[in-house]
Design an enzyme around this catalytic site. Sequence first.
Site, PDB file in Angstrom:
ATOM      1  CD  GLU A 265      -2.826  -1.411   2.596  1.00 13.95           C
ATOM      2  OE1 GLU A 265      -3.104  -0.367   3.135  1.00 13.95           O
ATOM      3  OE2 GLU A 265      -3.422  -2.108   2.536  1.00 13.95           O
ATOM      4  CG  HIS A 284      -6.338   0.210   4.650  1.00  9.17           C
ATOM      5  ND1 HIS A 284      -4.817  -0.047   5.009  1.00  9.17           N
ATOM      6  CD2 HIS A 284      -7.219  -0.043   5.536  1.00  9.17           C
ATOM      7  CE1 HIS A 284      -5.272  -0.349   6.018  1.00  9.17           C
ATOM      8  NE2 HIS A 284      -6.292   0.114   6.383  1.00  9.17           N
TER       9      HIS A 284
HETATM   10  P1  NAP Z   1     -10.767  -8.518  16.933  1.00  8.92           P
HETATM   11  O1  NAP Z   1     -12.113  -8.072  17.459  1.00  8.92           O
HETATM   12  O2  NAP Z   1      -9.410  -8.428  17.897  1.00  8.92           O
HETATM   13  O3  NAP Z   1     -11.071 -10.023  16.124  1.00  8.92           O
HETATM   14  C1  NAP Z   1     -10.377 -10.492  14.734  1.00  8.92           C
HETATM   15  C2  NAP Z   1     -11.203 -12.399  15.621  1.00  8.92           C
HETATM   16  O4  NAP Z   1     -10.070 -12.737  14.262  1.00  8.92           O
HETATM   17  C3  NAP Z   1     -10.871 -12.770  16.133  1.00  8.92           C
HETATM   18  O5  NAP Z   1     -12.208 -13.266  16.981  1.00  8.92           O
HETATM   19  C4  NAP Z   1     -10.039 -14.240  16.407  1.00  8.92           C
HETATM   20  O6  NAP Z   1     -10.609 -15.398  17.407  1.00  8.92           O
HETATM   21  C5  NAP Z   1     -10.278 -13.873  15.304  1.00  8.92           C
HETATM   22  N1  NAP Z   1      -9.077 -14.978  15.046  1.00  8.92           N
HETATM   23  C6  NAP Z   1      -7.432 -14.264  14.779  1.00  8.92           C
HETATM   24  N2  NAP Z   1      -6.412 -15.129  14.630  1.00  8.92           N
HETATM   25  C7  NAP Z   1      -6.751 -16.163  14.473  1.00  8.92           C
HETATM   26  C8  NAP Z   1      -6.823 -17.180  12.895  1.00  8.92           C
HETATM   27  N3  NAP Z   1      -5.961 -17.131  13.089  1.00  8.92           N
HETATM   28  N4  NAP Z   1      -7.788 -18.351  13.002  1.00  8.92           N
HETATM   29  C9  NAP Z   1      -8.895 -17.999  12.613  1.00  8.92           C
HETATM   30  N5  NAP Z   1      -9.888 -16.767  13.399  1.00  8.92           N
HETATM   31  C10 NAP Z   1      -8.447 -16.217  13.834  1.00  8.92           C
HETATM   32  O7  NAP Z   1     -10.414  -7.720  16.166  1.00  8.92           O
HETATM   33  P2  NAP Z   1     -11.367  -6.478  15.061  1.00  8.92           P
HETATM   34  O8  NAP Z   1     -11.342  -5.354  15.966  1.00  8.92           O
HETATM   35  O9  NAP Z   1     -12.528  -7.164  14.552  1.00  8.92           O
HETATM   36  O10 NAP Z   1      -9.882  -6.506  13.849  1.00  8.92           O
HETATM   37  C11 NAP Z   1     -10.221  -7.257  12.904  1.00  8.92           C
HETATM   38  C12 NAP Z   1      -8.429  -6.554  12.181  1.00  8.92           C
HETATM   39  O11 NAP Z   1      -9.425  -5.789  11.316  1.00  8.92           O
HETATM   40  C13 NAP Z   1      -8.009  -6.072  12.710  1.00  8.92           C
HETATM   41  O12 NAP Z   1      -6.573  -6.893  13.126  1.00  8.92           O
HETATM   42  C14 NAP Z   1      -7.151  -4.700  11.771  1.00  8.92           C
HETATM   43  O13 NAP Z   1      -6.141  -5.865  11.106  1.00  8.92           O
HETATM   44  C15 NAP Z   1      -8.298  -5.371  10.367  1.00  8.92           C
HETATM   45  N6  NAP Z   1      -9.166  -3.751  10.286  1.00  8.92           N
HETATM   46  C16 NAP Z   1      -8.649  -2.819   9.452  1.00  8.92           C
HETATM   47  C17 NAP Z   1      -9.283  -1.913   9.267  1.00  8.92           C
HETATM   48  C18 NAP Z   1      -9.583  -1.138   7.227  1.00  8.92           C
HETATM   49  O14 NAP Z   1      -9.324  -0.374   7.394  1.00  8.92           O
HETATM   50  N7  NAP Z   1      -9.434  -2.051   6.467  1.00  8.92           N
HETATM   51  C19 NAP Z   1      -9.877  -1.288   9.991  1.00  8.92           C
HETATM   52  C20 NAP Z   1     -10.262  -1.844  11.130  1.00  8.92           C
HETATM   53  C21 NAP Z   1      -9.816  -3.283  11.186  1.00  8.92           C
HETATM   54  P3  NAP Z   1     -10.426 -15.241  18.463  1.00  8.92           P
HETATM   55  O15 NAP Z   1     -11.572 -14.170  18.842  1.00  8.92           O
HETATM   56  O16 NAP Z   1     -11.322 -16.691  18.742  1.00  8.92           O
HETATM   57  O17 NAP Z   1      -8.731 -15.704  19.442  1.00  8.92           O
END
Ligand code: NAP
Length: 329
Positions: A265, A284
Amino acid sequence: MKNIVLYKKLSAELMTRLRQQAQVTCIDDLSADGLARLRDALPTAHGLLGASLRLDAGLLDLAPQLEAVSSVSVGIDNYDLDYLTRRGILLTNTPDVLTETTADTGFALILATARRVTELAAWVRAGQWRKSIGPAQFGSDVHGKTLGIVGMGRIGEALARRGHFGFGMPILYHSHSPKPEVEQRYAAGYRSLEALLEESDFVCLTVPLTAATEGLIGARELARMRPESILINISRGKVVDETALLEALQAGRLRGAGLDVFEREPLPADSPLLRLDNLVATPHIGSATHETREAMARCAVDNLLAALAGRRPANLVNPAALEVAQTTG
Ligand code: NAP
């Protein structure tokens, strides 16, 4: 007074708050000049606040007094957690405040890909709409189709809610662990990754980027998806093998993809992905609304000021660093 280095522009109100409590150095952009100014400011920095910059040991070794890094993001893949914890440097992030907006972005991509919104809007602008449209311009339904969510965390659940209540979609999900409450709330079914890929019409990625999720969706996984299905990535670019995705889209083995994040990016203008009609690319923008970016910045400022005042920040990512800081400080 503590020294704070900002590498993200903040509103006047937040700047005033920070300046009441610390000496603030602003790095306006992350160009070569900006990075040189950041390096100059690191030796006296107690706190850093920003986003979209890989803060590795090479950079942070220049900051011997550093106590806290406040990331204006929920993703923490730009940081070496072990290194920060070893040095007793607190890392904070901005979860929750961006959840709903990022889920909106996910749905924007679902609708844009399935209903071919960007492709057909460009077609209208290009003067191609000369008679009633026919099947060549038809898209596919979103309502009632199966939504598969990989990573049932905060954003995953916000997508499930939209899909279930808003679009009547059966919800499947894959995560580290089953989530009985989510299953109950949204009639969602837990699946292995393989089964989810095979059964879903939309596969939406909402996992963090970690060693375990890098390349999670490669050629083998894409081959399991149905030819009429669509991949949506709002997590991090490196979760998907882009070359394998390009090949699958070119070969018609997938109907389309909606990507907000990329391996590199900004996405280079000559990326072959941009030559595909069935790919919607956004820069993004997951959390990029005025309201949400301000809420994230406020959260990041609160976290940093708490850490520098010796209080436990609300969104501390590495609590083990507190103990190290206490024993070394
Ligand atoms: P979150 O609440 O921590 O959710 C992440 C989920 O992924 C958790 O439920 C976790 O499962 C699961 N997970 C982690 N590792 C895994 C694996 N190896 N296999 C299967 N499941 C797995 O985080 P969030 O707040 O939803 O955010 C998620 C991600 O979105 C962020 O880390 C970021 O990279 C991305 N994001 C992107 C943008 C964008 O601008 N596009 C904006 C915001 C966030 P468990 O609960 O079972 O541990």
